[in-house]
Design a protein around this motif. Structure first.
Motif, short mmCIF file in Angstrom:
data_model
loop_
_atom_site.label_atom_id
_atom_site.label_comp_id
_atom_site.label_asym_id
_atom_site.label_seq_id
_atom_site.Cartn_x
_atom_site.Cartn_y
_atom_site.Cartn_z
N LYS A 75 0.83 -1.20 0.00
CA LYS A 75 0.00 0.00 0.00
C LYS A 75 0.86 1.25 0.00
CE LYS A 75 -3.88 2.13 2.44
NZ LYS A 75 -4.84 2.03 3.58
N GLU A 76 1.94 1.24 0.80
CA GLU A 76 2.85 2.39 0.84
C GLU A 76 3.55 2.57 -0.51
OE1 GLU A 76 5.52 1.83 4.06
OE2 GLU A 76 3.98 2.06 5.62
N LEU A 77 3.94 1.44 -1.14
CA LEU A 77 4.60 1.51 -2.44
C LEU A 77 3.70 2.14 -3.48
CD1 LEU A 77 6.95 0.77 -4.36
CD2 LEU A 77 5.90 -1.49 -4.64
N GLU A 78 2.46 1.68 -3.55
CA GLU A 78 1.52 2.23 -4.54
C GLU A 78 1.18 3.68 -4.24
OE1 GLU A 78 -0.97 -1.63 -6.12
OE2 GLU A 78 -1.49 -0.82 -4.14
N THR A 79 1.12 4.03 -2.97
CA THR A 79 0.84 5.43 -2.58
C THR A 79 1.98 6.33 -3.03
OG1 THR A 79 -0.49 4.75 -0.69
CG2 THR A 79 0.41 6.99 -0.66
N ASP A 80 3.22 5.89 -2.77
CA ASP A 80 4.37 6.70 -3.18
C ASP A 80 4.46 6.83 -4.69
OD1 ASP A 80 5.17 7.12 -0.58
OD2 ASP A 80 6.60 5.45 -0.54
N MET A 81 4.08 5.76 -5.41
CA MET A 81 4.16 5.80 -6.88
C MET A 81 2.92 6.44 -7.51
SD MET A 81 5.81 2.07 -7.77
CE MET A 81 5.74 2.44 -9.55
N GLN A 82 1.85 6.53 -6.73
CA GLN A 82 0.58 7.09 -7.20
C GLN A 82 0.05 6.30 -8.40
OE1 GLN A 82 1.21 11.31 -7.89
NE2 GLN A 82 1.34 11.76 -5.70
N VAL A 83 0.12 4.95 -8.27
CA VAL A 83 -0.39 4.06 -9.31
C VAL A 83 -0.71 2.73 -8.69
CG1 VAL A 83 1.88 3.17 -9.98
CG2 VAL A 83 0.01 3.14 -11.64
N ASN A 84 -1.76 2.05 -9.20
CA ASN A 84 -2.08 0.70 -8.74
C ASN A 84 -1.24 -0.31 -9.51
OD1 ASN A 84 -4.07 1.52 -6.91
ND2 ASN A 84 -5.66 1.53 -8.52
N LEU A 85 -0.55 -1.16 -8.77
CA LEU A 85 0.30 -2.18 -9.38
C LEU A 85 -0.35 -3.56 -9.37
CD1 LEU A 85 3.68 -1.18 -7.66
CD2 LEU A 85 2.93 -0.60 -9.99
N LEU A 86 -1.18 -3.82 -8.36
CA LEU A 86 -1.77 -5.14 -8.18
C LEU A 86 -3.28 -5.05 -8.04
CD1 LEU A 86 0.74 -6.44 -5.49
CD2 LEU A 86 0.67 -7.16 -7.88
N GLN A 87 -3.96 -6.03 -8.65
CA GLN A 87 -5.38 -6.23 -8.41
C GLN A 87 -5.53 -7.44 -7.51
OE1 GLN A 87 -6.88 -6.63 -12.42
NE2 GLN A 87 -7.27 -4.42 -12.61
N ARG A 88 -6.22 -7.27 -6.38
CA ARG A 88 -6.25 -8.30 -5.36
C ARG A 88 -7.66 -8.87 -5.22
NH1 ARG A 88 -3.91 -3.67 -4.04
NH2 ARG A 88 -1.82 -3.56 -3.14
N ASP A 89 -7.73 -10.16 -4.90
CA ASP A 89 -8.95 -10.74 -4.36
C ASP A 89 -8.55 -11.69 -3.25
OD1 ASP A 89 -8.26 -13.24 -5.46
OD2 ASP A 89 -9.41 -12.88 -7.28
N SER A 90 -9.45 -12.45 -2.73
CA SER A 90 -9.16 -13.28 -1.56
C SER A 90 -8.20 -14.43 -1.88
CB SER A 90 -10.47 -13.86 -0.98
OG SER A 90 -11.15 -14.62 -1.99
N ARG A 91 -8.06 -14.81 -3.16
CA ARG A 91 -7.26 -15.98 -3.49
C ARG A 91 -5.95 -15.66 -4.22
NH1 ARG A 91 -11.54 -20.70 -5.43
NH2 ARG A 91 -12.73 -20.78 -3.48
N HIS A 92 -5.93 -14.65 -5.04
CA HIS A 92 -4.73 -14.40 -5.83
C HIS A 92 -4.62 -12.92 -6.18
CE1 HIS A 92 -7.84 -14.76 -8.94
NE2 HIS A 92 -7.03 -14.07 -9.72
N VAL A 93 -3.48 -12.58 -6.79
CA VAL A 93 -3.24 -11.22 -7.24
C VAL A 93 -2.94 -11.22 -8.73
CG1 VAL A 93 -2.40 -10.43 -5.00
CG2 VAL A 93 -0.80 -11.34 -6.67
N GLU A 94 -3.25 -10.14 -9.38
CA GLU A 94 -2.92 -9.96 -10.78
C GLU A 94 -2.29 -8.60 -10.97
OE1 GLU A 94 -6.24 -10.50 -13.31
OE2 GLU A 94 -6.48 -12.64 -12.85
N LEU A 95 -1.42 -8.52 -11.95
CA LEU A 95 -0.75 -7.25 -12.24
C LEU A 95 -1.64 -6.37 -13.10
CD1 LEU A 95 2.79 -8.64 -13.13
CD2 LEU A 95 2.27 -7.13 -11.19
N THR A 96 -1.64 -5.09 -12.77
CA THR A 96 -2.24 -4.12 -13.68
C THR A 96 -1.29 -3.90 -14.85
OG1 THR A 96 -1.19 -2.25 -12.57
CG2 THR A 96 -3.33 -2.98 -11.71
N GLU A 97 -1.70 -3.14 -15.83
CA GLU A 97 -0.81 -2.85 -16.96
C GLU A 97 0.45 -2.13 -16.48
OE1 GLU A 97 -0.91 -0.64 -21.34
OE2 GLU A 97 -2.76 -0.89 -20.16
N ALA A 98 0.27 -1.18 -15.57
CA ALA A 98 1.43 -0.48 -15.00
C ALA A 98 2.27 -1.45 -14.18
CB ALA A 98 0.97 0.69 -14.13
N GLY A 99 1.60 -2.37 -13.46
CA GLY A 99 2.31 -3.35 -12.66
C GLY A 99 3.15 -4.30 -13.49
N GLN A 100 2.68 -4.66 -14.69
CA GLN A 100 3.44 -5.56 -15.56
C GLN A 100 4.77 -4.93 -15.96
OE1 GLN A 100 0.85 -6.49 -18.86
NE2 GLN A 100 -0.57 -7.67 -17.59
#
Length: 301
Positions: A38-63
């Protein structure tokens, strides 16, 4: 401020596929991972990961960020390993000289391959130089160590010489030479022959040794009208332009049209040595010590 820990956590989460598995691999609490991301994404001002209860996926910026971050972390790991190797004297380039009469045979190649496996941070740069010249090049810092044919006539206080092996000398001549059907020959029989490698009693190395052998039998070798240094002299011999006294190992690289005759034991001894600076760096000293340890006849440091 983005930290190296956050980058490592981010890559581990992506590689593991979930916060739970990443936390297990990293031996940290899952809540700590979530807080760092959360701190990393806040400092970068971009979402890197999409989360749910079982797994995570990268956003386009995250890739994009994942690919670059993984490469950065690998470069840092490599830099740490290389710095460690340099600190221990295990990283760098070693400049190796060898006389043209000291062939890089298959056996010698096996030894250097073994050493390169033991010293993964070392690379070798080979060049040829006359035995008598190598000591000066090493003394003045143009090379690190050399393989020479003894004797070395000029002495340098800072140069160390260690014998590594002895080798038989043989007479090389053309298959069309009048002596070609012999298996053995004496030095005295060469009195009227012409040598394609001009011996020199003041040059050191094999040249000096050949001149000395001939003078023991009361003659100085005659120079052929076509002469050469050690490698191409074999072609001159094959063309029947003269003969040479050479180390037995040169049979490995000789053309098919050359015959090799054995010399009497008292005239068939030659020594090869390694030379290097007494104040060689830890890397070079360690490499040479390992080289000598692999040579059964070598004088140990």
């Amino acid at each position: 401020m983005i930290s190296l820990r956050q980058l490592k956590y981010f890559v581990e989460i992506v590689d593991a596929g979930s916060y739970t598995r990443a936390a297990e691999h990293l031996f940290v609490a899952q809540s700590a991972l979530s807080r760092q991301m959360k701190e990393l994404e806040t400092d970068m001002q971009v979402n890197l990961l999409q989360r749910d209860s079982r797994h995570v996926e990268l956003t386009e910026a995250g890739q994009l960020f994942y690919a670059r971050t993984k490469r950065i972390l690998e470069d840092i790991d490599d830099a740490i390993v290389q710095a460690h190797q340099i600190g221990k004297g295990e990283q760098g380039r070693i400049r190796v000289l060898h006389s043209s009469s000291v062939t890089l045979s298959a056996a010698m190649g096996d030894i250097f391959n073994t050493l390169l496996l033991r010293f993964p941070g070392v690379s070798l740069d080979f060049s040829r130089a006359p035995s008598e010249h190598q000591a000066l090049d090493i003394d003045e810092g143009r090379a690190d160590f050399g393989l020479v044919r003894l004797p070395i006539l000029r002495k340098f206080p800072n140069i160390q010489i260690k014998k590594v092996f002895s080798e038989k000398l043989v007479v090389a001549l053309s298959k069309d030479h009048r002596f070609a059907q012999r298996s053995h020959i004496g030095i005295a029989d060469l009195r009227n022959e012409h040598f394609v490698s001009v011996p020199h009693k003041d040059r050191g190395g094999l040249s000096y040794l050949v001149a000395e052998l001939c003078m023991r039998h009361d003659f100085f070798p005659k120079a052929a009208r076509a002469t050469s240094r050690k490698a191409s002299l074999l072609n001159l011999i094959e063309a029947n332009l003269g003969i040479a006294i050479v180390p037995e190992s040169m049979q490995e690289i000789a053309p098919a049209g050359i015959r090799f005759l054995q010399l009497p034991p008292q005239d068939a001894q030659s020594d090869v040595a390694v030379i290097y600076r007494r104040d060689a760096s830890p890397m070079i000293a360690g490499f040479i010590a390992a080289f000598l340890a692999l040579m059964p006849q070598a004088e140990k440091i």
